[in-house]
Design an enzyme around this catalytic site. Structure first.
Site, PDB file in Angstrom:
ATOM      1  CG  ASP A   1      -1.613   1.055   1.572  1.00 36.60           C
ATOM      2  OD1 ASP A   1      -2.950   1.062   1.049  1.00 36.60           O
ATOM      3  OD2 ASP A   1      -1.287   2.079   2.316  1.00 36.60           O
TER       4      ASP A   1
ATOM      5  N   GLY B   1      -5.045   2.332   0.321  1.00 33.18           N
ATOM      6  CA  GLY B   1      -5.207   1.886  -1.068  1.00 33.18           C
ATOM      7  C   GLY B   1      -5.426  -0.006  -0.918  1.00 33.18           C
ATOM      8  CG  ASP B   2      -3.300  -2.575   1.395  1.00 26.69           C
ATOM      9  OD1 ASP B   2      -2.798  -2.985   0.254  1.00 26.69           O
ATOM     10  OD2 ASP B   2      -2.675  -2.462   2.575  1.00 26.69           O
ATOM     11  CG  HIS B   3      -9.348  -1.209   3.140  1.00 21.65           C
ATOM     12  ND1 HIS B   3      -8.749  -0.597   4.365  1.00 21.65           N
ATOM     13  CD2 HIS B   3      -9.720  -2.424   3.833  1.00 21.65           C
ATOM     14  CE1 HIS B   3      -8.601  -1.527   5.322  1.00 21.65           C
ATOM     15  NE2 HIS B   3      -9.245  -2.372   5.102  1.00 21.65           N
TER      16      HIS B   3
ATOM     17  N   GLY C   1      -8.929  -4.319  -2.836  1.00 23.75           N
ATOM     18  CA  GLY C   1      -9.796  -5.302  -2.343  1.00 23.75           C
ATOM     19  C   GLY C   1     -11.021  -5.087  -2.861  1.00 23.75           C
TER      20      GLY C   1
END
Length: 399
Positions: A141, A170-172, A175
């Site tokens: 991220d 950013g990960d979320h 995902g």
């Protein structure tokens, strides 16, 4: 639930891929999360963020892994790969963020198994994409999304150092994108019986999110912007009398200028040809920012909020994470919920950002302990108790 009957196998760690699988679990899919013998690395990260990280209370792990069953398998062992194949043979969707080279060593990269499991949806989080010089580089991220993707530079004040960004942001979004792509592929499978390879990279997710600024950069629009010299004086932040900050978003300058000038008691602006239309304003942005800034210091945030709401002008107070824990709007819409941990402590967690009026929110199942469902899942695959115990003794599995 919407995805009842859908089976998901997750082989991943940290945030981006696990949160994708959790969303699918939130919507009713059966999700089996595979962890290494030592557990997902995020289980021990809480201390970095001043958060508990014990078996009895682990909010960082909980946030990404509720509504899942958990098995602990050494997939680097021959027997572990055998178990994984049995799981994949029954799965609709395989979610992973393991790098391609590592999957190839295990013999479970997409090109190695696509013919064996033609109906499998192979959904993978990547750092930088499938091709190019960085395709094998580990992506996080902080690095692939915020740094290389231009996000860090976009949220800094011009002339200062890049921002220290919010972990997992950013990960979320990556995902969420992977969940959407997986469901599109699931729709195709329902029609044709055929699986698909779905990939989302952190780098691409950042570029997509920055799309407006990237496409306008080629015409001279620069980032980062200074709050004192923005694209528009009515689309920046201002400090109020009480030291709190407000964000204005009057994106239609000519339409809303008159109403705004009346609210801040600066109607003389409308008589000044430098400011009273967007074409001339762009040459005098900093001057008008100073005028508006002086006006905003005359009242508190709450006072301005009341006046701007009455005028139906777009704005919002700038909140901290601590503020959000008590945000009545968030609680009214079930964006947040409370969980009581095995420790006896109660903490706040965040719900998946998609609401279904008729389905409602699935009753929450706490995130699993390491290997909590190993025996249950292995028995469902046909392994007997003796075999399972042998797996445990040889450190193929943990429970």
């Amino acid at each position: 639930m919407l995805l009842e009957g859908v089976k998901v196998v997750e082989l991943s760690s940290f945030i981006a891929a696990p949160c994708c699988a959790k969303m699918l679990g939130d919507w009713g899919a059966e999700v089996i999360k595979i962890e290494p013998i030592e557990g997902d690395g995020i289980r021990v990260m809480g201390g970095t963020f001043k958060s508990p990280a014990s078996d009895d209370e682990n909010p960082m792990f909980e946030l990404e892994n509720g509504n899942k069953k958990g098995v602990s398998i050494n997939v680097k062992s021959k027997e572990g790969v055998e178990i994984l194949h049995k799981l994949l043979s029954e799965a609709d969707i395989f979610v992973t963020n393991v790098r391609v080279q590592a999957l190839e060593k295990m013999g479970i990269a997409y090109d190695q198994i696509k013919d064996k499991y033609p109906g499998l949806i192979f959904s993978q989080i990547l750092g930088y994409g499938e091709k190019g010089p960085l395709k094998d580089k580990p992506g996080f991220d902080y690095t692939a999304y915020f740094a290389r993707g231009g996000v860090s530079q976009s949220v800094m004040e011009k002339g200062t150092s890049p921002a220290n960004t919010a972990a997992g942001f950013g990960d979320h979004y990556a995902g969420l994108a992977l969940a959407a792509g997986s469901l599109a592929a699931l729709h195709k499978k329902a029609q044709t019986g055929k699986g698909e390879r779905v990939t989302v990279s952190l780098f691409h997710t950042a570029i997509y999110g920055m799309g407006t600024m990237i496409t306008t950069a080629q015409y001279g629009n620069e980032m980062p912007l200074s709050r004192e010299n923005p694209n528009s004086p009515l689309m920046t932040t201002y400090k109020c009398k009480d030291g709190r900050w407000i964000q204005l978003a009057l994106i239609q300058y000519n339409k809303w200028l008159g109403k705004f000038c009346k609210v801040i008691n600066r109607e003389y602006i409308l008589e000044d040809d430098r400011y009273n239309n967007i074409d001339s304003m762009v040459n005098h942005v900093e001057d008008l920012v100073k005028i508006v800034g002086e006006a905003m210091l005359e009242k508190t945030l709450d006072e301005w909020s009341a006046l701007l709401e009455e005028a139906d002008l777009p704005f919002e107070k700038i909140q901290s994470c601590e503020d959000l824990l008590d945000d009545e709007q968030a609680w009214a819409n079930d964006f947040l919920f409370k969980k009581t941990y095995d420790s006896g402590n109660t903490g706040v967690l965040v719900n998946t950002p998609v609401m279904f009026r008729n389905e409602g929110i699935k009753e929450y199942t706490p995130a699993p302990k390491v290997g909590q469902h190993t025996v249950e899942v292995l028995k469902s695959l046909g392994y007997d108790e003796e075999k399972i115990n042998n797996f445990k003794d040889s450190k193929v599995v943990r429970y």
